[in-house]
Design an enzyme around this catalytic site. Structure first.
Site, PDB file in Angstrom:
ATOM      1  N   HIS A  72       0.839  -1.197   0.000  1.00  0.00           N
ATOM      2  CA  HIS A  72       0.000   0.000   0.000  1.00  0.00           C
ATOM      3  C   HIS A  72       0.880   1.255   0.000  1.00  0.00           C
ATOM      4  O   HIS A  72       1.699   1.445   0.893  1.00  0.00           O
ATOM      5  CB  HIS A  72      -0.931   0.006   1.211  1.00  0.00           C
ATOM      6  CG  HIS A  72      -2.124  -0.881   1.026  1.00  0.00           C
ATOM      7  ND1 HIS A  72      -3.280  -0.766   1.755  1.00  0.00           N
ATOM      8  CD2 HIS A  72      -2.332  -1.897   0.165  1.00  0.00           C
ATOM      9  CE1 HIS A  72      -4.160  -1.673   1.351  1.00  0.00           C
ATOM     10  NE2 HIS A  72      -3.595  -2.380   0.390  1.00  0.00           N
ATOM     11  N   TYR A 200      -9.929   5.229   6.793  1.00  0.00           N
ATOM     12  CA  TYR A 200     -10.194   5.611   8.185  1.00  0.00           C
ATOM     13  C   TYR A 200     -11.283   6.679   8.149  1.00  0.00           C
ATOM     14  O   TYR A 200     -11.119   7.699   7.480  1.00  0.00           O
ATOM     15  CB  TYR A 200      -8.936   6.219   8.820  1.00  0.00           C
ATOM     16  CG  TYR A 200      -7.860   5.217   9.141  1.00  0.00           C
ATOM     17  CD1 TYR A 200      -7.699   4.729  10.430  1.00  0.00           C
ATOM     18  CD2 TYR A 200      -6.980   4.765   8.153  1.00  0.00           C
ATOM     19  CE1 TYR A 200      -6.701   3.809  10.734  1.00  0.00           C
ATOM     20  CE2 TYR A 200      -5.985   3.839   8.450  1.00  0.00           C
ATOM     21  CZ  TYR A 200      -5.851   3.367   9.743  1.00  0.00           C
ATOM     22  OH  TYR A 200      -4.864   2.458  10.044  1.00  0.00           O
ATOM     23  N   PRO A 292      -5.504  -0.047  18.340  1.00  0.00           N
ATOM     24  CA  PRO A 292      -5.125  -0.506  16.998  1.00  0.00           C
ATOM     25  C   PRO A 292      -5.195   0.564  15.903  1.00  0.00           C
ATOM     26  O   PRO A 292      -4.855   0.283  14.759  1.00  0.00           O
ATOM     27  CB  PRO A 292      -6.127  -1.630  16.713  1.00  0.00           C
ATOM     28  CG  PRO A 292      -7.271  -1.369  17.618  1.00  0.00           C
ATOM     29  CD  PRO A 292      -6.743  -0.662  18.814  1.00  0.00           C
ATOM     30  N   LYS A 296       0.021  -0.503  15.073  1.00  0.00           N
ATOM     31  CA  LYS A 296       1.393  -0.576  15.583  1.00  0.00           C
ATOM     32  C   LYS A 296       1.689  -1.802  16.460  1.00  0.00           C
ATOM     33  O   LYS A 296       2.854  -2.103  16.708  1.00  0.00           O
ATOM     34  CB  LYS A 296       1.712   0.693  16.403  1.00  0.00           C
ATOM     35  CG  LYS A 296       1.833   1.938  15.546  1.00  0.00           C
ATOM     36  CD  LYS A 296       3.126   1.942  14.759  1.00  0.00           C
ATOM     37  CE  LYS A 296       3.168   2.968  13.664  1.00  0.00           C
ATOM     38  NZ  LYS A 296       3.065   2.446  12.313  1.00  0.00           N
ATOM     39  N   TYR A 383       3.245   6.394  10.343  1.00  0.00           N
ATOM     40  CA  TYR A 383       2.390   5.285   9.908  1.00  0.00           C
ATOM     41  C   TYR A 383       3.226   4.204   9.229  1.00  0.00           C
ATOM     42  O   TYR A 383       3.041   3.010   9.484  1.00  0.00           O
ATOM     43  CB  TYR A 383       1.296   5.794   8.962  1.00  0.00           C
ATOM     44  CG  TYR A 383       0.164   4.821   8.794  1.00  0.00           C
ATOM     45  CD1 TYR A 383      -0.989   4.908   9.579  1.00  0.00           C
ATOM     46  CD2 TYR A 383       0.245   3.795   7.867  1.00  0.00           C
ATOM     47  CE1 TYR A 383      -2.022   3.993   9.426  1.00  0.00           C
ATOM     48  CE2 TYR A 383      -0.769   2.877   7.711  1.00  0.00           C
ATOM     49  CZ  TYR A 383      -1.909   2.988   8.493  1.00  0.00           C
ATOM     50  OH  TYR A 383      -2.929   2.075   8.349  1.00  0.00           O
TER      51      TYR A 383
END
Ligand SMILES: Cc1cc2nc3c(=O)[nH]c(=O)nc-3n(C[C@H](O)[C@H](O)[C@H](O)COP(=O)(O)OP(=O)(O)OC[C@H]3O[C@@H](n4cnc5c(N)ncnc54)[C@H](O)[C@@H]3O)c2cc1C
Length: 388
Positions: A72, A200, A292, A296, A383
Site C-alpha cells: 500500500h 479511516y 489498533p 502498531k 504510519y
C-alpha cells in the site's frame, strides 16, 4: 530439560524470536498455553511496516508474504463525508504491506516445524523462577506431567494477560495506562474490499475503518460502546451501521456478505517499564499495548524482537552483556513513539463523549493534516514506521 533461551508464548513475538535465534544457532524452547490451531484462529493485526517485512525476511519466512501480501502506497481518511488521501510514497518514499497476523503466524509455525525447534503447546501452569540470578528456570505441566527447563535467559512473549510480567514484584515495575471509553467491533468477510487502500472514517456516529486481508477478504471495524455484546450485532445490523458512517462513493462500492468472524476489542494504551528484570526480558504485548488505530501492535512486537535477538546474539557470540543491558531503554524509546502516534490517531479519529472544546480541537487537528504537507508527512512517517 536444558536450553539457552526459554520463550514464553507462541504469538508473533515468541515465534519470530525463536526463528531468529535458531538462525543464529541459539537453542530455544517455546512454551504456549493454547493449541496451535487456537493461536492461528485469532484474527488480529493485518498491516506491517517495512522494518517488520525485513525482519521476517531475515528469519527466512518472507516468501509467501512477498507473493501474497499487498503493498500500500497510501491510505484514505474520510471526515464529514469527504475522503482525502495520505500518499505515503510521495511523502516518505516508503510503503506498508497488508499481510495478516494469522498468515505470519502460520509461516513462522511451519518454519519452526521444518527446522525441528521445540514448541510445547498446551503447556499449563507455566511458572518463572530465579530470573534474578544467572540460571533461571521455567516449570510447566503438560498431560499431567511436570517439567522443569533450566536456561540462561527467559523471554516473556506471552501477551498482555501472560504470566511473565505478573511474575515480577510490583515494586520493580512501573505501569502507565489509558483506557478509552469505547471498543472496536470487527467483522471479517469473504467479500472484496471496498477500496484498494484502507479508509479511516471519522463520523459523529463513531469511527469506522475499512481494512482488508487480501483482494477477496475484508476486515471492517466500527467504534462501539464497551457495554455492547457481539450477539447484539447480527451481520445486517453491522452493515447498516457501516453504511451510515461511510461516504457516498464507498457506499456504492461496498459489497456485503456473511461474516466469518466478529468480535469486540477494548482500546487501551499501556506500557510497563522497564522491559528487563535480571535474566527475564519482556517483548511485545507482554510489555505494552497500543490502541489498533495506528496499526502498531504487531510492528512493535517485531521491533522488540529485533533488539532482543541482536542482544542475545552478542551475548552468546561475544560473551557480552552490553546489548542486553541496553535492551530495555532501546525498546522503550521506540515503544513510546508508537504509543504517542497510536494515542494521537485514536483521539483525532474517534467520537468522544465530550462534544465541546475537545471535539473542536479534534476537527482542527485533522484539518491541519489535510492542509499542511509537513503535518501529512509527520502522519505518514509514523504510519509507515520509524526505523527499527
Ligand atoms: C482483538 C485484537 C485486534 C488487534 N488488531 C490489531 C491490528 O489491527 N493491528 C495491529 O498492529 N495490532 C493489532 N492487535 C495487536 C496485535 O495483535 C498484537 O500486538 C500482537 O499479537 C502482539 O504479539 P505478541 O506475540 O506480543 O502477543 P500475543 O499475540 O498476545 O501472543 C502471546 C501468546 O502467549 C500465550 N500465552 C499467554 N499466557 C501464557 C502463559 N501463561 N503460558 C504460556 N503461553 C501464554 C498466548 O496464548 C499467546 O499465544 C490486535 C490485538 C487484539 C487482541
Amino acid at each position: 530439560m536444558r536450553t539457552q533461551v526459554a520463550i514464553i508464548g507462541a504469538g508473533p513475538a515468541g515465534l519470530l524470536l525463536g526463528q531468529l535465534l535458531h538462525t543464529y544457532g541459539i537453542d530455544n524452547v517455546i512454551l504456549e498455553r493454547q493449541t496451535g490451531d487456537y493461536v492461528l484462529g485469532r484474527i488480529r493485526a493485518g498491516l506491517i511496516e517495512q522494518g517488520t517485512v525485513d525482519l521476517l525476511d531475515e528469519a527466512g519466512v518472507g516468501a509467501r508474504m512477498h507473493a501474497e501480501g499487498l503493498i500500500h502506497d497510501g491510505t484514505q481518511i474520510c471526515a464529514d463525508g469527504v475522503r482525502r488521501r495520505i500518499d505515503f510514497k510521495a511523502l516518505t518514499g516508503k510503503t506498508v504491506m497488508v499481510y495478516g497476523q494469522t498468515e505470519i503466524t502460520r509461516d513462522l509455525m511451519e518454519a519452526r516445524t521444518a527446522c525441528g525447534a521445540p514448541t510445547v503447546y498446551e503447556a499449563e501452569q507455566v511458572a518463572l523462577h530465579d530470573f534474578a540470578g544467572a540460571q533461571p528456570r521455567v516449570t510447566y505441566r503438560k498431560d499431567g506431567q511436570d517439567t522443569e527447563i533450566v536456561c540462561d535467559i527467559i523471554a516473556g512473549c506471552d501477551g498482555f494477560h501472560g504470566v511473565s510480567r505478573r511474575s515480577v514484584s510490583a515494586s520493580a515495575i512501573r505501569t502507565f495506562e489509558r483506557v478509552y471509553p469505547f471498543g472496536w467491533l470487527g467483522l471479517l468477510s469473504d467479500t472484496p474490499p471496498v477500496s484498494d487502500e484502507l479508509i479511516y472514517t471519522r463520523h459523529e456516529l463513531g469511527f469506522a475503518l475499512c481494512s482488508m486481508r487480501s483482494p477477496t477478504r475484508s476486515r471492517y471495524y466500527l467504534q462501539c460502546s464497551l457495554a455492547e455484546h457481539v450477539d447484539a450485532w447480527p451481520d445486517a445490523r453491522f452493515w447498516d451501521e457501516l453504511r451510515l458512517r461511510l461516504d457516498d462513493e464507498s457506499n456504492e462500492r461496498l459489497v456485503t456478505g456473511a461474516s466469518i468472524e466478529k468480535s469486540i476489542a477494548p482500546l487501551r494504551s499501556f506500557v510497563a517499564e522497564p522491559m528487563r528484570f535480571g535474566r527475564l526480558f519482556l517483548a511485545g504485548d507482554a510489555a505494552h499495548i497500543v490502541p489498533p488505530t495506528g496499526a502498531k501492535g504487531l510492528n512493535l512486537a517485531a521491533s522488540d524482537v529485533r533488539y532482543l535477538s541482536l542482544a542475545l546474539r552478542e551475548f552468546y557470540a561475544e560473551k557480552s552483556l552490553a546489548g542486553l543491558d541496553r535492551y530495555s531503554d532501546r525498546a522503550l524509546a521506540r515503544v513510546w513513539q508508537a504509543e504517542r502516534f497510536s494515542w494521537w490517531m485514536t483521539t483525532m479519529l474517534h467520537t468522544f463523549p465530550d462534544a465541546g472544546f475537545d471535539r473542536k480541537i479534534q476537527h482542527a487537528e485533522l484539518d491541519y493534516v489535510f492542509k499542511s504537507r509537513p503535518a501529512a508527512t509527520a502522519l505518514a512517517e509514523q504510519y509507515v514506521g520509524l526505523p527499527f
